[in-house]
Design a protein around this motif. Sequence first.
Motif, short mmCIF file in Angstrom:
data_model
loop_
_atom_site.label_atom_id
_atom_site.label_comp_id
_atom_site.label_asym_id
_atom_site.label_seq_id
_atom_site.Cartn_x
_atom_site.Cartn_y
_atom_site.Cartn_z
N THR A 14 1.12 -1.29 0.12
CA THR A 14 -0.66 -0.65 -0.13
C THR A 14 1.31 1.16 0.02
OG1 THR A 14 -1.29 -1.39 0.92
CG2 THR A 14 -2.05 1.15 1.06
N LEU A 17 2.62 1.53 -3.23
CA LEU A 17 1.17 1.98 -3.95
C LEU A 17 1.60 3.47 -3.84
CD1 LEU A 17 -0.69 1.18 -7.02
CD2 LEU A 17 -1.84 0.84 -4.80
N GLU A 23 -4.86 6.77 -5.66
CA GLU A 23 -5.47 5.83 -6.54
C GLU A 23 -5.88 4.67 -5.57
OE1 GLU A 23 -9.09 7.04 -7.44
OE2 GLU A 23 -7.85 9.03 -7.57
N PRO A 25 -6.64 0.76 -3.89
CA PRO A 25 -8.17 0.27 -4.05
C PRO A 25 -8.10 -0.03 -2.71
CG PRO A 25 -6.00 -1.43 -5.31
CD PRO A 25 -5.41 0.38 -4.67
N GLN A 32 -4.45 -8.25 -3.81
CA GLN A 32 -5.57 -7.21 -4.39
C GLN A 32 -4.28 -6.15 -4.54
OE1 GLN A 32 -9.23 -7.26 -2.98
NE2 GLN A 32 -9.86 -8.91 -4.73
N MET A 33 -3.71 -5.90 -3.40
CA MET A 33 -3.18 -4.71 -3.51
C MET A 33 -1.71 -5.16 -3.68
SD MET A 33 -3.06 -1.19 -2.29
CE MET A 33 -4.90 -1.55 -0.58
N ASP A 35 -1.27 -6.63 -6.84
CA ASP A 35 -1.88 -6.42 -8.88
C ASP A 35 -2.31 -5.12 -8.59
OD1 ASP A 35 -1.94 -9.16 -8.67
OD2 ASP A 35 -4.55 -9.55 -8.15
N ALA A 36 -2.17 -4.67 -8.04
CA ALA A 36 -2.62 -2.60 -8.25
C ALA A 36 -1.65 -2.30 -8.19
CB ALA A 36 -3.39 -2.41 -7.25
N GLN A 39 -0.07 -2.85 -11.94
CA GLN A 39 -0.51 -2.65 -12.80
C GLN A 39 0.57 -1.49 -12.65
OE1 GLN A 39 -4.81 -2.70 -12.09
NE2 GLN A 39 -4.88 -1.78 -14.30
N ALA A 40 0.76 -0.55 -11.97
CA ALA A 40 0.51 0.94 -11.41
C ALA A 40 2.03 0.49 -12.05
CB ALA A 40 0.86 1.38 -10.38
#
Length: 100
Positions: A14, A17, A23, A25, A32-33, A35-36, A39-40
């Motif tokens: 987190t 990110l 942004e 999630p 999921q974090m 994955d975000a 992606q970033a």
Amino acid sequence: GGFRLAVSHPCFETWLLYHLTSEIPDTASCSQMEDALRQALGGSYNKTRLDTSVFGPLVQAAAGRAEAADPSPDGRWPNRPGSQVYRIIRALPHDLGLTP
């Protein structure tokens, strides 16, 4: 003196990110974090081989984003996805080059 504690919820990713975006999630899942974050970063993220050259120059941006998003800056830890690592960044000596 003393100790400083900073919590990232749901995981350290987190905080990472926040270096790239405000942004975050709304998830309690570390996967999921991750994955975000992946992606970033355009697809590449390896938690065992963190490329600090990507994140180092963005520490102040991350601290600003995380602080702005913290709904309870005086709270003990984030109650929703977020990071309080900015507290440590703000407490570091200015000569480390990480504080404004």
